[in-house]
Each structure stands twice: as C-alpha cells, then as structure tokens.
Motif scaffolding. Structure first.
Motif, short mmCIF file in Angstrom:
data_model
loop_
_atom_site.label_atom_id
_atom_site.label_comp_id
_atom_site.label_asym_id
_atom_site.label_seq_id
_atom_site.Cartn_x
_atom_site.Cartn_y
_atom_site.Cartn_z
N VAL A 90 146.17 20.01 37.06
CA VAL A 90 145.70 21.36 36.71
C VAL A 90 145.55 21.39 35.20
O VAL A 90 146.46 21.00 34.47
N SER A 91 144.42 21.83 34.73
CA SER A 91 144.17 21.83 33.30
C SER A 91 143.54 23.15 32.87
O SER A 91 142.56 23.56 33.48
N PRO A 92 144.10 23.86 31.89
CA PRO A 92 145.31 23.58 31.13
C PRO A 92 146.57 23.59 32.01
O PRO A 92 146.56 24.16 33.09
N ASP A 93 147.62 22.97 31.49
CA ASP A 93 148.84 22.79 32.28
C ASP A 93 149.54 24.13 32.56
O ASP A 93 149.69 24.96 31.67
N PRO A 94 149.99 24.33 33.82
CA PRO A 94 150.66 25.59 34.18
C PRO A 94 151.87 25.94 33.31
O PRO A 94 152.18 27.12 33.13
N SER A 95 152.55 24.94 32.75
CA SER A 95 153.72 25.27 31.92
C SER A 95 153.30 26.07 30.68
O SER A 95 154.07 26.88 30.16
N ILE A 96 152.07 25.88 30.24
CA ILE A 96 151.56 26.64 29.09
C ILE A 96 151.27 28.08 29.53
O ILE A 96 151.54 29.05 28.82
N ILE A 97 150.74 28.19 30.73
CA ILE A 97 150.38 29.51 31.26
C ILE A 97 151.62 30.36 31.40
O ILE A 97 151.59 31.57 31.18
N LYS A 98 152.72 29.73 31.75
CA LYS A 98 153.98 30.46 31.90
C LYS A 98 154.35 31.17 30.59
O LYS A 98 154.82 32.30 30.60
N ILE A 99 154.08 30.51 29.48
CA ILE A 99 154.36 31.13 28.17
C ILE A 99 153.33 32.22 27.88
O ILE A 99 153.68 33.34 27.49
N LEU A 100 152.07 31.91 28.11
CA LEU A 100 151.03 32.83 27.67
C LEU A 100 150.77 33.99 28.63
O LEU A 100 150.06 34.93 28.29
N GLN A 101 151.35 33.92 29.83
CA GLN A 101 151.22 35.04 30.78
C GLN A 101 152.16 36.18 30.40
O GLN A 101 152.08 37.26 30.96
N ASP A 102 153.06 35.91 29.48
CA ASP A 102 154.14 36.84 29.20
C ASP A 102 154.12 37.17 27.70
O ASP A 102 154.33 36.29 26.87
N ARG A 103 153.89 38.44 27.37
CA ARG A 103 153.71 38.80 25.96
C ARG A 103 154.95 38.50 25.12
O ARG A 103 154.82 38.18 23.94
N LEU A 104 156.12 38.62 25.71
CA LEU A 104 157.34 38.34 24.96
C LEU A 104 157.46 36.84 24.65
O LEU A 104 157.69 36.45 23.50
N LYS A 105 157.26 36.02 25.69
CA LYS A 105 157.34 34.56 25.48
C LYS A 105 156.26 34.11 24.50
O LYS A 105 156.49 33.25 23.65
N GLU A 106 155.07 34.69 24.63
CA GLU A 106 153.93 34.32 23.78
C GLU A 106 154.23 34.61 22.31
O GLU A 106 154.10 33.75 21.44
N LYS A 107 154.68 35.83 22.03
CA LYS A 107 154.95 36.22 20.64
C LYS A 107 156.15 35.45 20.08
O LYS A 107 156.15 35.08 18.90
N THR A 108 157.17 35.22 20.92
CA THR A 108 158.34 34.48 20.47
C THR A 108 157.93 33.04 20.12
O THR A 108 158.36 32.50 19.10
N ASN B 203 146.08 35.35 34.95
CA ASN B 203 147.02 36.05 35.83
C ASN B 203 147.09 35.50 37.25
O ASN B 203 147.60 36.16 38.15
N ILE B 204 146.62 34.29 37.44
CA ILE B 204 146.85 33.59 38.70
C ILE B 204 148.35 33.35 38.76
O ILE B 204 148.94 32.90 37.76
N PRO B 205 149.02 33.65 39.90
CA PRO B 205 150.48 33.47 39.91
C PRO B 205 150.88 32.06 39.47
O PRO B 205 150.27 31.07 39.90
N PHE B 206 151.88 32.01 38.61
CA PHE B 206 152.35 30.72 38.10
C PHE B 206 152.75 29.80 39.27
O PHE B 206 152.47 28.60 39.26
N GLU B 207 153.38 30.36 40.30
CA GLU B 207 153.85 29.57 41.45
C GLU B 207 152.67 28.86 42.11
O GLU B 207 152.81 27.73 42.59
N THR B 208 151.53 29.52 42.14
CA THR B 208 150.33 28.93 42.76
C THR B 208 149.88 27.71 41.97
O THR B 208 149.65 26.63 42.52
N LEU B 209 149.79 27.88 40.66
CA LEU B 209 149.32 26.77 39.81
C LEU B 209 150.33 25.63 39.84
O LEU B 209 149.96 24.44 39.87
N ASP B 210 151.60 25.98 39.87
CA ASP B 210 152.65 24.98 39.89
C ASP B 210 152.64 24.21 41.22
O ASP B 210 152.84 22.99 41.26
N TYR B 211 152.36 24.91 42.30
CA TYR B 211 152.28 24.29 43.64
C TYR B 211 151.13 23.26 43.66
O TYR B 211 151.27 22.14 44.12
N ILE B 212 150.01 23.67 43.09
CA ILE B 212 148.83 22.79 43.03
C ILE B 212 149.15 21.57 42.18
O ILE B 212 148.82 20.44 42.51
#
Ligand code: ADP
Ligand code: MG
Length: 347
Positions: free
Chosen positions: A91-109, A76-85
């Motif tokens: 950054v590992s794992p890659d923030p683009s993955i976190i964007k999917i897994l931070q969100d239950r709808l995106k994750e399940k889809t 739950n670190i803000p995506f913008e923070t990880l993306d800025y870094i």
C-alpha cells in the motif's frame, strides 16, 4: 474479471480518484476502484470497481486478489482497512503514515517534533479548560479525525463562549485563529530516488472550503523556496512515497506556519492538469508504480475555481472560452457546498 496485467487498486471514488484513474490509463495501467458510495465519479473511468463498506473483509479479499498495489484518494479510509490490505499487498503511501496524518493531534505533534511551526494548539482532553490561556482566542476547535472542507470545526470568539460550549467528548484540539496574510500549498511527490514539487499555489477559502487556487502565487522567491524546503523535510521524515500536499498560512510577519498535510493528491493541484508539463496525479501514479518522476514545469499562469452545489447547473450550459477547462465530476446528487466540478483558466 481477468487480471493479466498490472492493476492498481484505488480506495475512494471521488474526483481525485477519477483523475488518478485517468492518469493511470495514460500510463497503460489498469485500475480497480474500491468505494463506499454509488455516487462515485471514478467508477465510470476505471477498469473495475466495487461498491462496499470499507470494512467488508470478503470484498477486501476479492480486491486484494485482483490488484498488484493499492493507493487511496482520501485519507479517511479506515486505518484498519489499509493495514489489513498491507499484510497481503503493498500500500503506497504506507498506512503507518496515514495513522499520523489522519489525526490532527498526532500530525501537529509530529510537525513540532521535527522543528516545524504550526499554530498554537491544545488537546482538549489534556488541558484544564478553565486554565486555558486567553491569548488563544479567537480560536477554532477541530475534531481530531474525519474533518474535511471545514467539517467538524467550531469557531469560538472568546473564553466565555468556549467554557459555555459543551463538547460531546474531548477528542478535539483547540487552535489559535491565525490572522494570516495568505494561504499557500505545496504539492510534492516523492519517488524511490527522487523528490519533485510544484511551486506554491495561492489559495483562497470561503467558509473553510477552497474557493480558488492560482499560480504563480503572489509571494517572493524566498518564501516559495522556504515552503518547498519545509515540505521536502516533511516528506523525507515520513519516508512517504507518492504525492502529498502541505497547506501553509503566511502570517502578517511573513512567517510560514503549516496548517495541515493532506496525504494524497489535493484540490489546489487541479490546475496542474492544464498549466504544467505533468499533473500531480500522474506524478503520484509514477511514484507509487516506481516509474520515473517528471520534474514539474509551469507552462501557463492559471486560476482554478471550485464549483459547489447548485452552481454546477449554470456551468453546464455556459459557453466555455478557449483558455478555460471545465470539469464536471458528474456527481448525481447536487448538495449545498458539495464539490461538483471546477474550472481552470490559463493565461
Ligand atoms: N487556525 C486557523 N486560523 C485561521 N484559519 C483557519 C485555521 N484553521 C483553519 N482555517 C481556515 O479553514 C480552512 C480549512 O481548515 P483545515 O484545517 O485546512 O481543515 P480541512 O481539513 O477542513 O481542510 C483553512 O484552509 C483556513 O482557511
Ligand atoms: Mg485543509
């Protein structure tokens, strides 16, 4: 501060961060923790730390300047923070993955799109509440984001209850309550050239918080192998580097449903510190730092109990047996349901 040697930056300072820091130390890797809370167990073990809001650019710039690589101990670190870094440093794992897994709808889809089964769910914003199928009840309504340890979940017995309930916004999913036989999790680590995983942990939750995890899980080899295969498919499709955890329900008909994915080390994997040749934490550090992964081997049977809130006091004065390992996270504030420590018993 004098940055001469390779330094790993870690976002988040909780117990998972503390165990990551300790594993890094074992591998002679310096650590720098960035946390938003003064009550952070990891700050007593790392080489440097910053306590600041995760969006403070000045602090983030200082952090970036002094690390070689960044990772995180919770999603739950803000995506913008990880993306800025990420624009300045790996950054590992890659923030683009976190964007999917931070969100239950995106994750399940995502899971369904690669042919992996989850429980039936709907996005509240996209359904006509009156038309929702009666079969989905009893159900759980979950916030799309920022939930953990059952936070942000509402139990709804039937449709009448559901229609009466007023949701602040519609950023929720509603999912069918699974009448499961068991819950298990697979902790898996993917490096550049190799992926390794532990056998399933059997997990028991109380009030949606993990109560205990044990190994070996009381399931047959076929289910264990199938859960590992599904987890491997997920980690490969995500092109994920590091350790993650896949939580499963085993239905009464012995079918596996993925409940959720934690893109980080996981509470159910704590017992790997005492029961295996390598811990989930060490393998995470190895993967992101491009070191050789160790193939997990179980040395003992084990059970890990979480210690919540006031219960920690009892353990602080309790005699600990030779086959028990007590971890006190040393959090200053004792709060009801807060994870304060854990105890692992090996056999
Ligand atoms: N659809 C469901 N059916 C049955 N139990 C559930 C369901 N969703 C969650 N739970 C219970 O609540 C626990 C926590 O929910 P989870 O979705 O994993 O959220 P969190 O992010 O809080 O861990 C699960 O491990 C499980 O015991
Ligand atoms: Mg969970």
């Amino acid at each position: 501060m004098n940055k001469k040697t390779f330094t790993l930056g870690i976002f988040g300072g909780g117990q998972l961060g503390k165990f990551l820091v300790q594993s890094a130390k074992k591998l002679n890797i310096r650590t720098f923790v960035f946390t938003d809370s003064i009550d952070s167990p990891a700050i007593y073990h790392c080489d440097d730390f910053i306590i600041s809001n995760y969006k403070n650019k000045k602090k983030l710039d200082f952090f970036i300047k002094n690390i070689d690589l960044a990772t995180f101990e919770f999603e739950n670190i803000p995506f913008e923070t990880l993306d800025y870094i990420k624009k300045k440093i790996r950054v590992s794992p890659d923030p683009s993955i976190i964007k999917i897994l931070q969100d239950r709808l995106k994750e399940k889809t995502f899971l369904n799109s690669i042919g992996i089964k989850t429980t039936e769910f709907y996005y509240l914003k996209k359904v006509n509440k009156k038309k929702i199928n009666n079969n989905i009840f009893p159900a759980l309504v979950k916030t799309l984001r920022l939930g953990y340890d059952g936070k942000g979940q509402i139990f709804l017995k039937d449709k009448k209850n559901f229609l009466k309930y007023s949701f602040k916004n519609n950023e929720y999913i509603i999912e069918k309550l699974v009448n499961f036989k068991k819950e298990i999790s697979i902790v898996i680590t993917r490096g550049k050239n190799k992926t390794v995983s532990f056998d399933a942990f059997e997990n028991l939750h109380k009030h949606q918080i993990l109560k205990n995890s044990k190994i070996p899980a009381n399931i047959n080899k076929k289910l264990n192998d199938e859960a590992k295969k599904i987890s491997k498919k997920i980690i490969d499709k995500l092109n994920y580097i590091g350790t993650m955890c896949v939580e499963f329900f085993i239905t009464k008909k012995n079918k596996l449903l993925v409940n959720e994915i934690a893109p980080r080390v996981h509470n159910s994997g704590h017992l790997t510190m005492n029961a295996h040749n390598v811990s989930q934490f060490e393998n995470h550090i190895r993967a992101i730092c491009n070191l050789k992964l160790k193939k997990p081997k179980r040395i003992h049977k084990a059970i890990m109990h979480n210690i919540l809130g006031q219960d920690i006091e009892k353990y602080r004065s309790k005699e600990i047996a030779k086959n028990e390992f007590f971890y006190d996270y040393g959090k200053k504030e004792i709060k009801h349901k807060r994870k304060m420590g854990h105890i692992t018993k090996i056999f």
